[in-house]
Design a protein around this motif. Structure first.
Motif, PDB file in Angstrom:
ATOM      1  N   MET A   1     -10.631 -31.303  -4.487  1.00 18.83           N
ATOM      2  CA  MET A   1     -10.168 -29.986  -4.102  1.00 18.83           C
ATOM      3  C   MET A   1      -9.277 -30.112  -2.870  1.00 18.83           C
ATOM      4  N   THR A   2      -8.115 -29.501  -2.911  1.00 16.79           N
ATOM      5  CA  THR A   2      -7.166 -29.552  -1.820  1.00 16.79           C
ATOM      6  C   THR A   2      -7.351 -28.336  -0.923  1.00 16.79           C
ATOM      7  N   ALA A   3      -7.415 -28.598   0.357  1.00 10.91           N
ATOM      8  CA  ALA A   3      -7.539 -27.491   1.305  1.00 10.91           C
ATOM      9  C   ALA A   3      -6.191 -26.796   1.428  1.00 10.91           C
ATOM     10  N   SER A   4      -6.186 -25.491   1.319  1.00  9.77           N
ATOM     11  CA  SER A   4      -4.927 -24.765   1.455  1.00  9.77           C
ATOM     12  C   SER A   4      -4.583 -24.614   2.934  1.00  9.77           C
ATOM     13  N   GLN A   5      -3.312 -24.710   3.210  1.00  5.03           N
ATOM     14  CA  GLN A   5      -2.838 -24.607   4.584  1.00  5.03           C
ATOM     15  C   GLN A   5      -2.279 -23.214   4.830  1.00  5.03           C
ATOM     16  N   THR A   6      -2.449 -22.769   6.046  1.00  4.85           N
ATOM     17  CA  THR A   6      -1.861 -21.490   6.431  1.00  4.85           C
ATOM     18  C   THR A   6      -0.905 -21.727   7.587  1.00  4.85           C
ATOM     19  N   ARG A   7       0.015 -20.804   7.725  1.00  3.78           N
ATOM     20  CA  ARG A   7       0.983 -20.894   8.815  1.00  3.78           C
ATOM     21  C   ARG A   7       1.044 -19.542   9.513  1.00  3.78           C
ATOM     22  N   PHE A   8       0.881 -19.549  10.825  1.00  4.32           N
ATOM     23  CA  PHE A   8       0.917 -18.316  11.612  1.00  4.32           C
ATOM     24  C   PHE A   8       2.328 -17.746  11.591  1.00  4.32           C
ATOM     25  N   SER A   9       2.447 -16.460  11.303  1.00  4.04           N
ATOM     26  CA  SER A   9       3.747 -15.795  11.236  1.00  4.04           C
ATOM     27  C   SER A   9       3.992 -14.979  12.506  1.00  4.04           C
ATOM     28  N   ARG A  10       4.851 -15.482  13.355  1.00  2.00           N
ATOM     29  CA  ARG A  10       5.187 -14.765  14.586  1.00  2.00           C
ATOM     30  C   ARG A  10       5.877 -13.429  14.322  1.00  2.00           C
ATOM     31  N   PRO A  11       6.816 -13.354  13.376  1.00  2.00           N
ATOM     32  CA  PRO A  11       7.440 -12.047  13.109  1.00  2.00           C
ATOM     33  C   PRO A  11       6.420 -11.005  12.634  1.00  2.00           C
ATOM     34  N   ARG A  12       5.492 -11.388  11.805  1.00  2.00           N
ATOM     35  CA  ARG A  12       4.466 -10.457  11.339  1.00  2.00           C
ATOM     36  C   ARG A  12       3.558 -10.039  12.487  1.00  2.00           C
ATOM     37  N   PHE A  13       3.216 -11.000  13.353  1.00  2.00           N
ATOM     38  CA  PHE A  13       2.378 -10.697  14.512  1.00  2.00           C
ATOM     39  C   PHE A  13       3.103  -9.720  15.435  1.00  2.00           C
ATOM     40  N   ALA A  14       4.383  -9.964  15.686  1.00  2.00           N
ATOM     41  CA  ALA A  14       5.178  -9.077  16.541  1.00  2.00           C
ATOM     42  C   ALA A  14       5.211  -7.662  15.949  1.00  2.00           C
ATOM     43  N   LEU A  15       5.370  -7.561  14.651  1.00  2.00           N
ATOM     44  CA  LEU A  15       5.387  -6.252  14.000  1.00  2.00           C
ATOM     45  C   LEU A  15       4.050  -5.539  14.161  1.00  2.00           C
ATOM     46  N   MET A  16       2.954  -6.234  13.947  1.00  2.00           N
ATOM     47  CA  MET A  16       1.627  -5.627  14.068  1.00  2.00           C
ATOM     48  C   MET A  16       1.336  -5.194  15.514  1.00  2.00           C
ATOM     49  N   VAL A  17       1.747  -6.016  16.476  1.00  2.00           N
ATOM     50  CA  VAL A  17       1.541  -5.653  17.886  1.00  2.00           C
ATOM     51  C   VAL A  17       2.403  -4.434  18.230  1.00  2.00           C
ATOM     52  N   LEU A  18       3.631  -4.399  17.760  1.00  2.00           N
ATOM     53  CA  LEU A  18       4.501  -3.245  17.999  1.00  2.00           C
ATOM     54  C   LEU A  18       3.884  -1.978  17.426  1.00  2.00           C
ATOM     55  N   LEU A  19       3.336  -2.064  16.217  1.00  2.00           N
ATOM     56  CA  LEU A  19       2.712  -0.896  15.601  1.00  2.00           C
ATOM     57  C   LEU A  19       1.471  -0.437  16.362  1.00  2.00           C
ATOM     58  N   GLY A  20       0.848  -1.333  17.102  1.00  2.00           N
ATOM     59  CA  GLY A  20      -0.283  -0.958  17.940  1.00  2.00           C
ATOM     60  C   GLY A  20       0.126  -0.492  19.323  1.00  2.00           C
ATOM     61  N   VAL A  21       1.169  -1.102  19.875  1.00  2.00           N
ATOM     62  CA  VAL A  21       1.613  -0.792  21.237  1.00  2.00           C
ATOM     63  C   VAL A  21       2.275   0.587  21.306  1.00  2.00           C
ATOM     64  N   TYR A  22       3.050   0.930  20.307  1.00  2.00           N
ATOM     65  CA  TYR A  22       3.775   2.204  20.358  1.00  2.00           C
ATOM     66  C   TYR A  22       2.835   3.403  20.537  1.00  2.00           C
ATOM     67  N   PRO A  23       1.823   3.579  19.685  1.00  2.00           N
ATOM     68  CA  PRO A  23       0.933   4.724  19.914  1.00  2.00           C
ATOM     69  C   PRO A  23       0.124   4.602  21.206  1.00  2.00           C
ATOM     70  N   LEU A  24      -0.203   3.368  21.594  1.00  2.00           N
ATOM     71  CA  LEU A  24      -0.961   3.166  22.822  1.00  2.00           C
ATOM     72  C   LEU A  24      -0.158   3.594  24.046  1.00  2.00           C
ATOM     73  N   ILE A  25       1.076   3.151  24.154  1.00  2.00           N
ATOM     74  CA  ILE A  25       1.892   3.513  25.319  1.00  2.00           C
ATOM     75  C   ILE A  25       2.225   4.997  25.299  1.00  2.00           C
ATOM     76  N   THR A  26       2.424   5.565  24.112  1.00  2.00           N
ATOM     77  CA  THR A  26       2.691   6.995  24.005  1.00  2.00           C
ATOM     78  C   THR A  26       1.495   7.800  24.501  1.00  2.00           C
ATOM     79  N   ALA A  27       0.291   7.416  24.094  1.00  2.00           N
ATOM     80  CA  ALA A  27      -0.917   8.104  24.538  1.00  2.00           C
ATOM     81  C   ALA A  27      -1.100   7.967  26.049  1.00  2.00           C
ATOM     82  N   LEU A  28      -0.882   6.768  26.575  1.00  2.00           N
ATOM     83  CA  LEU A  28      -0.997   6.570  28.025  1.00  2.00           C
ATOM     84  C   LEU A  28      -0.009   7.446  28.786  1.00  2.00           C
ATOM     85  N   LEU A  29       1.201   7.553  28.273  1.00  2.00           N
ATOM     86  CA  LEU A  29       2.197   8.392  28.933  1.00  2.00           C
ATOM     87  C   LEU A  29       1.776   9.855  28.927  1.00  2.00           C
TER      88      LEU A  29
END
Length: 77
Positions: A1-29
């Protein structure tokens, strides 16, 4: 059985953080603006920045990594 490899996606991470940061900063403001009426922008930023960084480091980023693990680390090959 071959172990499957994964690769961290920085663009996807940046998108997810942006989607979390926008409402957070808006609420703080919305919360901070009435309390700091008359303050200059640098004073408001001085108050909001540590709050934002703390929430991101101990809340938002760990939650994004946990909830979107499969999306952020797609199987390669």
């Amino acid at each position: 059985m071959t172990a499957s490899q994964t690769r961290f996606s920085r663009p996807r991470f940046a998108l997810m953080v942006l989607l979390g940061v926008y409402p957070l900063i808006t609420a703080l403001l919305y919360i901070i603006m009435p309390l700091t009426d008359g303050w200059t922008i640098w004073q408001r930023t001085l108050l909001i920045a540590p709050l934002m960084v703390s929430v991101m480091i101990w809340g938002l980023i760990p939650a994004v990594q946990r909830v979107f693990r499969g999306f952020l680390n797609p199987v390669v090959g």
